[in-house]
Design an enzyme around this catalytic site. Structure first.
Site, PDB file in Angstrom:
ATOM      1  N   ARG A  16       0.823  -1.213   0.000  1.00  0.00           N
ATOM      2  CA  ARG A  16       0.000   0.000   0.000  1.00  0.00           C
ATOM      3  C   ARG A  16       0.860   1.267   0.000  1.00  0.00           C
ATOM      4  NH1 ARG A  16      -3.823  -0.507   4.920  1.00  0.00           N
ATOM      5  NH2 ARG A  16      -2.102  -1.728   5.773  1.00  0.00           N
ATOM      6  N   GLU A  17       1.954   1.219  -0.732  1.00  0.00           N
ATOM      7  CA  GLU A  17       2.865   2.358  -0.755  1.00  0.00           C
ATOM      8  C   GLU A  17       2.206   3.626  -1.280  1.00  0.00           C
ATOM      9  OE1 GLU A  17       5.582  -1.286  -1.529  1.00  0.00           O
ATOM     10  OE2 GLU A  17       3.499  -0.679  -1.895  1.00  0.00           O
ATOM     11  N   ILE A 460     -24.240   8.008  10.273  1.00  0.00           N
ATOM     12  CA  ILE A 460     -24.413   6.790   9.484  1.00  0.00           C
ATOM     13  C   ILE A 460     -23.801   5.576  10.173  1.00  0.00           C
ATOM     14  CG2 ILE A 460     -23.966   5.751   7.220  1.00  0.00           C
ATOM     15  CD1 ILE A 460     -26.088   8.016   7.363  1.00  0.00           C
ATOM     16  N   GLY A 461     -22.894   5.790  11.123  1.00  0.00           N
ATOM     17  CA  GLY A 461     -22.389   4.624  11.853  1.00  0.00           C
ATOM     18  C   GLY A 461     -21.005   4.789  12.415  1.00  0.00           C
ATOM     19  N   SER A 462     -20.005   4.908  11.549  1.00  0.00           N
ATOM     20  CA  SER A 462     -18.631   4.933  12.038  1.00  0.00           C
ATOM     21  C   SER A 462     -18.213   6.343  12.426  1.00  0.00           C
ATOM     22  CB  SER A 462     -17.678   4.392  10.966  1.00  0.00           C
ATOM     23  OG  SER A 462     -17.750   5.177   9.792  1.00  0.00           O
ATOM     24  N   HIS A 670     -28.904   2.182   4.659  1.00  0.00           N
ATOM     25  CA  HIS A 670     -28.107   3.299   4.144  1.00  0.00           C
ATOM     26  C   HIS A 670     -27.573   2.935   2.767  1.00  0.00           C
ATOM     27  CE1 HIS A 670     -25.356   6.584   3.746  1.00  0.00           C
ATOM     28  NE2 HIS A 670     -24.344   5.754   3.624  1.00  0.00           N
ATOM     29  N   HIS A 723     -16.523  12.615   2.291  1.00  0.00           N
ATOM     30  CA  HIS A 723     -15.321  12.228   1.559  1.00  0.00           C
ATOM     31  C   HIS A 723     -14.352  13.393   1.408  1.00  0.00           C
ATOM     32  CE1 HIS A 723     -18.566   9.455   0.240  1.00  0.00           C
ATOM     33  NE2 HIS A 723     -17.633   8.575   0.534  1.00  0.00           N
ATOM     34  N   CYS A 755     -22.322   9.668   4.742  1.00  0.00           N
ATOM     35  CA  CYS A 755     -21.754   8.338   4.907  1.00  0.00           C
ATOM     36  C   CYS A 755     -21.075   8.279   6.267  1.00  0.00           C
ATOM     37  CB  CYS A 755     -20.754   8.071   3.765  1.00  0.00           C
ATOM     38  SG  CYS A 755     -20.596   6.337   3.326  1.00  0.00           S
TER      39      CYS A 755
END
Length: 784
Positions: A16-17, A460-462, A670, A723, A755
């Site tokens: 994941r560089e 939304i949750g998190s 959702h 986002h 979100c």
């Protein structure tokens, strides 16, 4: 000699560089020069890998710092005026402002790339706009490949697909946006314009954009490039006839004496309806996806032109199962016999959608690992097929035998089938999952139980996944933090999140999901029939990567998955705590799914497992339960004729998961990134009590359909874009809710973000939620 090639390779790096480089750049830990240096190192490594795997041509331009559609917009100079682009070369500041927003401007809209879980930045078009070559990125990368002594095959998003996937914008509304920070019906799309939008047909821009494509091709020819891959996946959709005709005229226009050979690439579904047109185009070759649509091959082999190559994608670029090489060779035999060296072999599509390298998975058990193939292995499979065609199957007998053994092992393994799961499915019969009472009765029972104010607020949750949360999870996985201490750490985080929501005045709080690494992986880890990788990352958007579970066998739920966390969170507040689950369709869509039974059957297995969890949450006193289905639309087949069957089983799977809830338990769902105006009847058929949707980026465009479709249940249109790091103002959110009130009865509206907040920082989340709660107060004062 049959050529083997790749349509695209993952950008993210083995470790994941790219993500780490981007996030370091955004936090100003590294400068642009260092970011570009790290990106160049990744490209170099990826090209060498493809060379080592035996690819005759390596793709160039498939690498992006964020998104290849955004790259195309920058290359073509299609920069929305609000970003202040003054001409010349598009810089990184503008590039990332378009992708992520800035302090003063929101990001461009983002949506799913066809029916995948990858997201692209939607191009914006306005009447009379001009295009001009505004990026040297592609040419610089071609030079990099040529310096390595490799044969470059530049990749471009084709003009038809690029225009089709964009949206028309009204510049007058955008000017208003600059002043007020919100659009007024500023977008119109070919699938139906918002009420009041000033529209034009974006296809009219084709004559303006084609000269830039021609200039790109001419430049590439000057650089000695022999082949260019132009992707036209939009041909797999139900394109209107005028767009199909435009395809023919566009490629006639691009035909020049001194241009590279063009391989027109299609993928994701059949393009047999366009076979005649594609065979007649002045291109040097066509690529077909035979994994998604093997039946289309005959339409092309019939009278295939003698001057064209035919590239056939027989290795699945979207799933992780090892290829049945015998079956692939059998499928290719007629084409090889007819075409000879004019047959090319490739993956079905870009490998963007599969993890990088299976060899990193040192902890998977040997049997399961033998069933898998990631991007590097898929190129090996393509190369084996190519050698078999060039040199005969004897030359790769050992490799074919190994693949044959893996396929046989997977078919016969007792790990695949669970008789108890099959029995439960049979017990469903024709049960469509309807709840006990219709919505009006449930709504009355829920209002009597919860006594929420008008325009209730929720999230939304998190909540933000801080470095401390990630560290605790990692230490627990490594055995450095005991389960008891990990539980204490997560409970402390839950207590903090609940306390903060109480302070802010959120009406329906959530526990924040600190214990969840990913909304699908978390559940898959606790469900039978799932397996997990350590390094199986794929790009969702930008620096957001996901690690999809592998659904290899029948699915069931051995023990409760979320109950203890939700029960603890509810003990901290008198407000109704919302339990958080991921729905069956989303778990299916965001996993790598077994391909030995219909997806519908796997979805129903997951639905029964989720229903077991809903029952246990209710028994624990949780009265509001959200079953997320953000991927519901993503599962739609690309062709409308296939929609009905999918929508029927997808809605049924959701209903079965929620069916157990009594009238006074409120079921939420959702959906984010979704454009579902055209499938609202199916959304209504899910019969969730409350649906929350992503609407802020599209400036409430999704709600336009509610003006004509009387959506019967409650709805929470997202009022800010999570986002983007930008904090929206109170006025902006009030403005969005005022638009919502015009099309949805006020008593049925909720107020929430677009979100989950997992990827944001607390410094962004707190002021945004404060503004959201204040916006709710002001809207209540006006309408409550």
């Amino acid at each position: 000699m049959t050529s083997v090639h790749s349509l695209g390779f993952p950008r993210i790096g083995h470790k994941r560089e790219l993500k780490k480089a981007l996030e370091s750049f955004w936090s100003r830990e590294i400068d642009e020069q260092e970011l570009q240096s790290r990106a160049a190192q990744l490209r170099d490594r990826h090209w060498r890998i493809q060379q080592t795997c035996g690819m005759d041509l390596v793709p160039v331009g498939d690498f992006s710092l964020y998104d290849h559609m955004l790259d195309m917009s920058c290359t073509l100079g299609a920069i929305p005026p609000r970003y202040g682009f003054a001409g010349g070369q598009v810089g990184l500041d503008t590039f990332f402002a378009m992708a992520r927003g800035s302090a003063t401007q929101p990001a461009m809209e983002m949506t799913k790339w066809f029916d995948t879980n990858y997201h692209f930045i939607v191009p914006e078009f306005h009447e009379g706009m001009d295009f001009r070559l505004s990026s040297e990125r592609l040419f610089d990368q071609v030079k990099e490949v040529q310096a390595l002594g490799l044969k470059a095959k530049p990749v471009l998003v084709g003009p038809i697909t690029y225009l089709w996937l964009g949206k028309e914008k009204d510049l007058n509304a955008e000017a208003h946006h600059d002043a007020q920070h919100h659009h007024d019906d500023s977008a119109c799309h070919g699938h139906g314009a918002p009420i009041g939008a000033a529209c034009f047909d974006r296809l009219t821009l084709l004559p303006k954009v084609l000269p830039v494509y021609a200039e790109i091709l001419a430049r590439l020819a000057e650089m000695g490039v022999e082949w260019v891959q132009i992707d036209e996946p939009a041909l797999a959709l139900d394109l209107p006839q005028e767009w199909v005709e435009a395809l023919e005229s566009a490629y006639q226009t691009l035909r020049r004496d001194k241009t590279p050979k063009v391989l027109l690439a299609t993928y994701f579904d059949s393009v047999a309806d366009h076979a005649k047109a594609l065979k007649a185009l002045p291109v040097a070759g066509v690529h077909l996806d035979l994994r998604r649509a093997p039946q289309q091959l005959n339409s092309f082999l019939s009278d295939y032109p003698a001057d064209k190559v035919l590239s056939l994608g027989v290795v699945d670029g979207r799933n992780v199962w090892r290829a049945d090489l015998d079956a692939a060779l059998e499928l290719l035999q007629p084409a090889h016999k007819q075409l000879g060296d004019r047959l090319w072999v490739a993956p079905s599509c870009s490998l963007l959608h599969t993890p990088v390298d299976l060899e990193q998975e040192t902890e998977l058990d040997a049997e399961l690992k033998s069933w898998l193939s990631f991007s590097v292995q898929k190129l090996d499979e393509v190369a084996i097929i190519g050698r078999a065609l060039k040199e005969g199957v004897e030359s790769v007998a050992q490799e074919l035998a190994a693949a044959r053994a893996a396929v046989a092992s997977r078919k016969s393994s007792p790990r695949i089938h669970n008789p108890a799961v099959a029995q439960r499915l049979e017990g469903l019969g024709q049960d469509d999952g309807r709840r006990k009472s219709p919505f009006p009765i449930r709504e009355a029972a829920q209002r009597a139980r919860f006594k929420l104010p008008a325009f209730p607020t929720t999230s939304i949750g998190s909540f933000p996944q801080t470095p401390e949360i990630r560290k605790a999870r990692l230490q627990n996985r490594k055995g450095e933090l005991s389960n008891a201490d990990y539980q204490k750490a997560m409970e402390a985080e839950i207590a903090l999140v609940v306390k903060e929501q109480e302070r802010l005045g959120i009406d329906v709080p959530v526990h924040g999901e600190p214990e969840r690494n990913d909304m699908v992986e978390y559940f898959g880890e606790q469900l039978a029939g799932f397996a997990f990788t350590r390094h199986g990352w794929v790009q969702s958007y930008g620096s957001r990567y996901v690690k999809p579970p592998l659904i290899f066998g029948d699915v069931s739920r051995p023990t409760p998955m979320t109950v203890a966390w939700s029960k603890y969170a509810q003990s901290l507040t008198q407000r109704p705590m919302k339990g958080m689950l991921t729905g069956p369709v989303t778990i299916l869509q965001w996993s790598f799914v077994r391909d030995d039974q219909p997806r519908e059957r796997t979805a129903l297995q997951i639905a029964l497992a989720i229903r077991d969890e809903v029952r246990d949450l209710i028994d624990a006193g949780i009265g509001i339960i959200q079953i997320d289905e953000p991927a519901y639309r993503e599962g739609l087949p690309l062709k409308r004729k296939d929609w009905g069957h999918y929508l029927e089983w997808a809605s049924r799977a959701f209903r079965i998961s929620a069916q157990i809830a009594p009238d006074d338990v409120q079921i939420h769902t959702h959906m984010c990134y979704s454009e579902f105006n055209d499938i609202l009847p199916a959304i209504a058929a899910m019969d969730a009590d409350v649906i929350t949707i992503e609407t802020s980026r599209s400036q409430m465009e999704l709600l336009d359909a509610f003006a004509t479709f009387n959506y019967p249940n409650e709805i929470g249109p997202g009022v800010y874009d999570i986002h983007s790091p930008r904090v929206p103002s109170v006025e902006e959110m009030v403005g969005l809710m005022e638009k919502a009130v015009k099309v949805v009865p006020a008593e049925r509206l909720w107020i929430n973000p677009d979100c989950g907040l997992k990827t944001r920082k607390w410094a962004e989340v707190t002021p945004a939620l404060e503004n959201m709660v204040e916006a709710a107060r002001q809207v209540r004062a006006r309408h409550g």
